[in-house]
Motif scaffolding. Sequence first.
Motif, PDB file in Angstrom:
ATOM      1  N   UNK A   1       0.860  -1.182   0.000  1.00 33.87           N
ATOM      2  CA  UNK A   1       0.000   0.000   0.000  1.00 33.87           C
ATOM      3  C   UNK A   1       0.899   1.235   0.000  1.00 33.87           C
ATOM      4  N   UNK A   2       0.355   2.357  -0.449  1.00 35.78           N
ATOM      5  CA  UNK A   2       1.082   3.615  -0.374  1.00 35.78           C
ATOM      6  C   UNK A   2       2.217   3.712  -1.364  1.00 35.78           C
ATOM      7  N   UNK A   3       3.330   4.291  -0.935  1.00 37.32           N
ATOM      8  CA  UNK A   3       4.441   4.555  -1.826  1.00 37.32           C
ATOM      9  C   UNK A   3       5.048   3.275  -2.392  1.00 37.32           C
ATOM     10  N   UNK A   4       5.149   2.228  -1.570  1.00 45.00           N
ATOM     11  CA  UNK A   4       5.698   0.961  -2.063  1.00 45.00           C
ATOM     12  C   UNK A   4       4.814   0.397  -3.162  1.00 45.00           C
ATOM     13  N   UNK A   5       3.507   0.451  -2.953  1.00 42.09           N
ATOM     14  CA  UNK A   5       2.582  -0.021  -3.989  1.00 42.09           C
ATOM     15  C   UNK A   5       2.760   0.774  -5.268  1.00 42.09           C
ATOM     16  N   UNK A   6       2.857   2.091  -5.151  1.00 45.29           N
ATOM     17  CA  UNK A   6       3.009   2.936  -6.344  1.00 45.29           C
ATOM     18  C   UNK A   6       4.285   2.583  -7.097  1.00 45.29           C
ATOM     19  N   UNK A   7       5.366   2.393  -6.383  1.00 40.68           N
ATOM     20  CA  UNK A   7       6.649   2.095  -7.027  1.00 40.68           C
ATOM     21  C   UNK A   7       6.580   0.774  -7.797  1.00 40.68           C
ATOM     22  N   UNK A   8       6.103  -0.257  -7.131  1.00 39.95           N
ATOM     23  CA  UNK A   8       6.045  -1.561  -7.787  1.00 39.95           C
ATOM     24  C   UNK A   8       5.054  -1.564  -8.948  1.00 39.95           C
ATOM     25  N   UNK A   9       3.922  -0.943  -8.742  1.00 37.40           N
ATOM     26  CA  UNK A   9       2.909  -0.954  -9.802  1.00 37.40           C
ATOM     27  C   UNK A   9       3.391  -0.161 -11.020  1.00 37.40           C
ATOM     28  N   UNK A  10       4.129   0.922 -10.799  1.00 40.43           N
ATOM     29  CA  UNK A  10       4.614   1.708 -11.927  1.00 40.43           C
ATOM     30  C   UNK A  10       5.544   0.880 -12.810  1.00 40.43           C
ATOM     31  N   UNK A  11       6.456   0.133 -12.188  1.00 39.95           N
ATOM     32  CA  UNK A  11       7.353  -0.716 -12.970  1.00 39.95           C
ATOM     33  C   UNK A  11       6.564  -1.780 -13.728  1.00 39.95           C
ATOM     34  N   UNK A  12       5.569  -2.335 -13.076  1.00 39.50           N
ATOM     35  CA  UNK A  12       4.755  -3.400 -13.672  1.00 39.50           C
ATOM     36  C   UNK A  12       3.935  -2.871 -14.846  1.00 39.50           C
ATOM     37  N   UNK A  13       3.202  -1.788 -14.617  1.00 43.65           N
ATOM     38  CA  UNK A  13       2.320  -1.279 -15.664  1.00 43.65           C
ATOM     39  C   UNK A  13       3.105  -0.720 -16.848  1.00 43.65           C
TER      40      UNK A  13
ATOM     41  N   UNK B   1      11.260  -4.414 -17.028  1.00 48.41           N
ATOM     42  CA  UNK B   1      11.211  -4.123 -15.595  1.00 48.41           C
ATOM     43  C   UNK B   1      12.612  -4.009 -15.015  1.00 48.41           C
ATOM     44  N   UNK B   2      13.550  -4.809 -15.532  1.00 43.20           N
ATOM     45  CA  UNK B   2      14.931  -4.757 -15.023  1.00 43.20           C
ATOM     46  C   UNK B   2      15.575  -3.400 -15.272  1.00 43.20           C
ATOM     47  N   UNK B   3      15.194  -2.738 -16.361  1.00 46.25           N
ATOM     48  CA  UNK B   3      15.790  -1.435 -16.697  1.00 46.25           C
ATOM     49  C   UNK B   3      14.909  -0.256 -16.306  1.00 46.25           C
ATOM     50  N   UNK B   4      13.838  -0.513 -15.574  1.00 51.89           N
ATOM     51  CA  UNK B   4      12.906   0.564 -15.215  1.00 51.89           C
ATOM     52  C   UNK B   4      13.556   1.548 -14.247  1.00 51.89           C
ATOM     53  N   UNK B   5      13.218   2.843 -14.347  1.00 56.00           N
ATOM     54  CA  UNK B   5      13.825   3.859 -13.465  1.00 56.00           C
ATOM     55  C   UNK B   5      13.593   3.632 -11.979  1.00 56.00           C
ATOM     56  N   UNK B   6      12.601   2.835 -11.604  1.00 54.30           N
ATOM     57  CA  UNK B   6      12.385   2.564 -10.177  1.00 54.30           C
ATOM     58  C   UNK B   6      13.532   1.772  -9.573  1.00 54.30           C
ATOM     59  N   UNK B   7      14.378   1.164 -10.398  1.00 53.22           N
ATOM     60  CA  UNK B   7      15.569   0.490  -9.900  1.00 53.22           C
ATOM     61  C   UNK B   7      15.283  -0.729  -9.046  1.00 53.22           C
ATOM     62  N   UNK B   8      14.441  -1.631  -9.527  1.00 52.58           N
ATOM     63  CA  UNK B   8      14.132  -2.848  -8.785  1.00 52.58           C
ATOM     64  C   UNK B   8      15.394  -3.689  -8.602  1.00 52.58           C
ATOM     65  N   UNK B   9      15.594  -4.213  -7.385  1.00 50.35           N
ATOM     66  CA  UNK B   9      16.687  -5.148  -7.198  1.00 50.35           C
ATOM     67  C   UNK B   9      16.231  -6.541  -7.651  1.00 50.35           C
ATOM     68  N   UNK B  10      17.147  -7.525  -7.579  1.00 52.88           N
ATOM     69  CA  UNK B  10      16.823  -8.851  -8.111  1.00 52.88           C
ATOM     70  C   UNK B  10      15.620  -9.473  -7.407  1.00 52.88           C
ATOM     71  N   UNK B  11      15.549  -9.341  -6.097  1.00 52.15           N
ATOM     72  CA  UNK B  11      14.432  -9.931  -5.356  1.00 52.15           C
ATOM     73  C   UNK B  11      13.119  -9.249  -5.720  1.00 52.15           C
TER      74      UNK B  11
END
Length: 425
Positions: free
Chosen positions: A121-133, A237-247
């Motif tokens: 929920x909140x900021x974490x949700x926004x970050x993950x959803x942005x990379x996904x969408x 998703x690997x190259x998305x600006x949100x910078x997701x780590x491997x996990x």
Amino acid sequence: MTTPYAPEPANDQAAASATCPVLHGSPIDSGEARLSLNTAEYAADPMRVYDEMRTEYGSMVPIELAPDVPATLVISYHAAIRILNDPDHFPADPRMWQETIPADSPVRPAMEWRPNARRNTGEAHHRYRQAYTDAVAEIDLHALRSTVEKIATPLINDFCESGSADLIAQYAFPVVFQVLNHLVGCSADIGGRIAAGMAALINTVDATEGVQMISGALMELVQLRRREPAADVTSWMASHPTGLDDTELLFQLLDFYGGGIEPLQNLIANTLLLVIADERFGGSVVGGSLSTRDALDEVLFNDPPLANLCISFPRQPILIDNNWLPAHQPVLISLAACNNDPAIAGGERIGNRSHLAWGGGPHACPAKSVAYLVAQDAADQLLDALPEIRLAVPKSDLVWRPGPFHRSLASLPVVFPETPQLPVL
């Protein structure tokens, strides 16, 4: 006057109860008898069960997801809309809940917290959803249509000359599985381990082992696409600006498969069943007066592939529709029951897409355009190739798999005139 979402102040509760009695539940779970959705009776005729629930409980039903795992099932369309659009009171983060659930509970692996949009929920949700969408938005739907055809044709050729098939094991599942593998840039070997793990997870059988199988396979895929990026969802998703780590990337992919394999397989199978077995659709779809998209939308109303989902965990005891929802206890939206709520019933449903099968609010399905395309094209490919297809058994003999989340046939046996193989593209 307080809102329906907040408990009455303590000194006003007695007066409030006199004018607006609470029908079920309390701020602390009352221990009342709970209904199980893990029964053959429910799986065979859920609409009858939903009608009985409305008579007995109203809009909120006390259920048990597994032994000693209580929850509330929402079967009112309007209550569902309010809950889905109120993540502040109904967050999707399950961490407080899962502290009370044994590690070996069969539903815990499917519901516990993960670093993805679905469980935050909140900021974490926004970050993950942005990379996904953003990654899903990169999918070329025109090219995907050709991909579905290329995958479907050899599958149809495997059984078209025999005159019979199980459309789930031989068609719906392998179509979806191969399409998802293509979209994420996954090899057949890695994809096979993902499919086996996902089956264990969704069926709540050996669910912990299923998560381990999936995680190991997806980590291989993540590392491969870090080294060798390509035009696929994993690389985007690997190259998305949100910078997701491997996990984090692994769990976005887990959500991609989780939101794809079981729901999309069920959507294709349930749509094919409707077209094959329902006189309103069979001749009309084959004859062109109705489209497969119309059949899809009826299925999304009446037999959505995930019947009960969109899980949230109230931060505090909440009073809604005269029912107390305990804090940190799962609230599930019954998409099937809400779509068929008598309060919104009536009117023509052909072309109507107001159903909740895709969820709603900030957690609504971000890939419904992809799902629509894959399901419609997969159904069209089969019906075009085998227009005289029919059920191999009476519809009443078909078996629906028990389970609290899905609406899934165990098999879909059909027969048809033996047909020459299609040309392979």
